[in-house]
Design an enzyme around this catalytic site. Structure first.
Site, PDB file in Angstrom:
ATOM      1  N   SER A   6       4.251   2.368   8.127  1.00  0.00           N
ATOM      2  CA  SER A   6       3.981   1.345   7.125  1.00  0.00           C
ATOM      3  C   SER A   6       5.242   1.004   6.355  1.00  0.00           C
ATOM      4  CB  SER A   6       2.921   1.841   6.137  1.00  0.00           C
ATOM      5  OG  SER A   6       1.682   2.000   6.753  1.00  0.00           O
ATOM      6  N   ASP A  64      -0.110  -7.616   1.407  1.00  0.00           N
ATOM      7  CA  ASP A  64       0.363  -6.233   1.408  1.00  0.00           C
ATOM      8  C   ASP A  64       1.898  -6.190   1.391  1.00  0.00           C
ATOM      9  OD1 ASP A  64       0.365  -3.471   1.556  1.00  0.00           O
ATOM     10  OD2 ASP A  64      -0.032  -3.399   3.709  1.00  0.00           O
ATOM     11  N   HIS A  87       0.816  -1.219   0.000  1.00  0.00           N
ATOM     12  CA  HIS A  87       0.000   0.000   0.000  1.00  0.00           C
ATOM     13  C   HIS A  87       0.846   1.264   0.000  1.00  0.00           C
ATOM     14  CE1 HIS A  87       0.488  -0.120   4.486  1.00  0.00           C
ATOM     15  NE2 HIS A  87       0.426   1.191   4.342  1.00  0.00           N
TER      16      HIS A  87
END
Length: 259
Positions: free
Chosen positions: A215, A123, A75
Site C-alpha cells: 500500500s 485514498d 489508509h
C-alpha cells in the site's frame, strides 16, 4: 493506600501500552506488503521509492514527488494522525527497507478530506518532509500525470515495494513486478463489496500483483506515476488489485504542494 494502588495500575497500563503498540505495528507490517510473482529490484532503477515507517516499523510504501513532498495512500496514515504524526519517517535511497539510504522525518500529513475508509475512495495522502530530499542517483522525483489523465486499458506499468512474497518469507529488499492496466468493468471483487470509482484504476492479474502492505507504493508507466497501491480482494494471488488514479486527483495534489 488507595492512591498507591491507582498509581501502580496507571504504571502497569502505561507499560502495557508501550509493549502493545510496537507489537501491533509488527503484526500490521507482517500482513502488509507483497509483490506477487515479481523479482528483486534495485533502488537505482526506482529512485523515487520510499519506505514509510511509523515508530521505526515499516508501514507502507511512498514516492518522492518533490524536494519536500511524498505521496502515499490515505489508509496508510488514517489510524495514526495528530498528535502521533511526528512518529512518521521515510527511508530514501536504499533497496533495503531496514537499513541504508537517508531517513527523514515527516513534518506534516495531508489526508484527502473525502477519504472514505469503508469505500476506499479518495485514498490519497501527501506528506511534507522535514527538510529536503538529498536528490541524486538513488533519490529522485517521479513525474505526475496531467490533471484528468486516465490510464488506458493495456498500458504497461510497474510496481515496486517491500514485504512478504507468496512464500510468506520476510523480504527486506525491494521487489518489482511488471503488469498492465485492466478495464474497470473487469475488476470486480464481490467479497469486498466496494465499487471501483473514477478515482481508482485496476492493474495486475492472477499471480502477478501486490498485497496489503505494498500500500502507498507507486504504480508507474515509464517515468510517470499513474497510481498508488490501494486495495484488493484480500487474496493477494488472485485477480490483481486496485490503485488510486493519480491523474483524477492531480489537482488536489497541486493545491497542497504546488506541484
Amino acid at each position: 493506600m488507595a492512591g498507591i494502588q491507582v498509581a501502580v495500575l496507571c504504571l502497569l497500563l502505561a507499560v502495557q501500552l508501550q509493549l502493545v503498540e510496537p507489537r501491533a505495528l509488527r503484526l500490521s507490517s507482517r500482513i502488509q506488503g507483497r509483490v506477487i510473482g515479481g523479482s528483486k529490484a534495485s533502488i537505482d532503477d526506482y529512485p523515487w521509492t520510499l519506505a514509510l515507517m511509523y515508530g521505526g516499523y515499516h508501514q507502507c510504501g511512498a514516492s518522492i514527488i518533490g524536494t519536500q513532498w511524498a505521496l502515499t495512500a490515505a489508509h496508510c496514515v488514517s489510524s495514526y494522525k495528530t498528535p502521533y504524526q511526528s512518529l512518521y519517517t521515510v527511508r530514501a535511497g536504499s533497496s533495503s527497507r531496514i537499513s541504508g539510504g537517508t531517513v527523514l522525518d515527516v513534518a506534516e500529513v495531508y489526508e484527502h478530506e473525502q477519504h472514505n475508509s469503508f469505500s476506499g475512495d479518495y485514498d490519497i495522502t501527501v506528506l511534507r518532509i522535514d527538510g529536503s530530499f538529498p536528490l541524486g542517483a538513488k533519490i529522485s522525483v517521479i513525474n505526475l500525470p496531467e490533471d484528468g489523465y486516465d490510464p488506458p486499458t493495456g498500458l504497461a506499468v510497474t510496481i515496486a515495494g517491500w514485504g512478504l512474497t507468496e512464500t510468506d518469507a520476510p523480504v527486506f529488499i525491494l521487489r518489482k513486478v511488471d503488469i498492465s492496466v485492466r478495464d474497470r468493468s473487469a475488476c470486480v471483487f464481490p467479497n469486498v463489496g466496494r465499487e471501483v470509482t473514477p478515482r481508482m484504476l485496476c492493474a495486475g492479474e492472477t499471480g502477478k500483483s501486490v498485497c496489503h502492505g505494498d500500500s502507498g507504493s507507486a504504480l508507474v508507466s515509464g517515468s510517470t506515476q499513474v497510481g498508488i497501491v490501494s486495495w484488493g480482494s484480500g487474496v493477494c494471488t488472485l485477480g490483481g488489485a486496485v490503485y488510486v488514479n493519480v491523474g483524477n486527483l492531480r489537482s488536489w495534489v497541486t493545491g497542497i504542494t504546488g506541484i
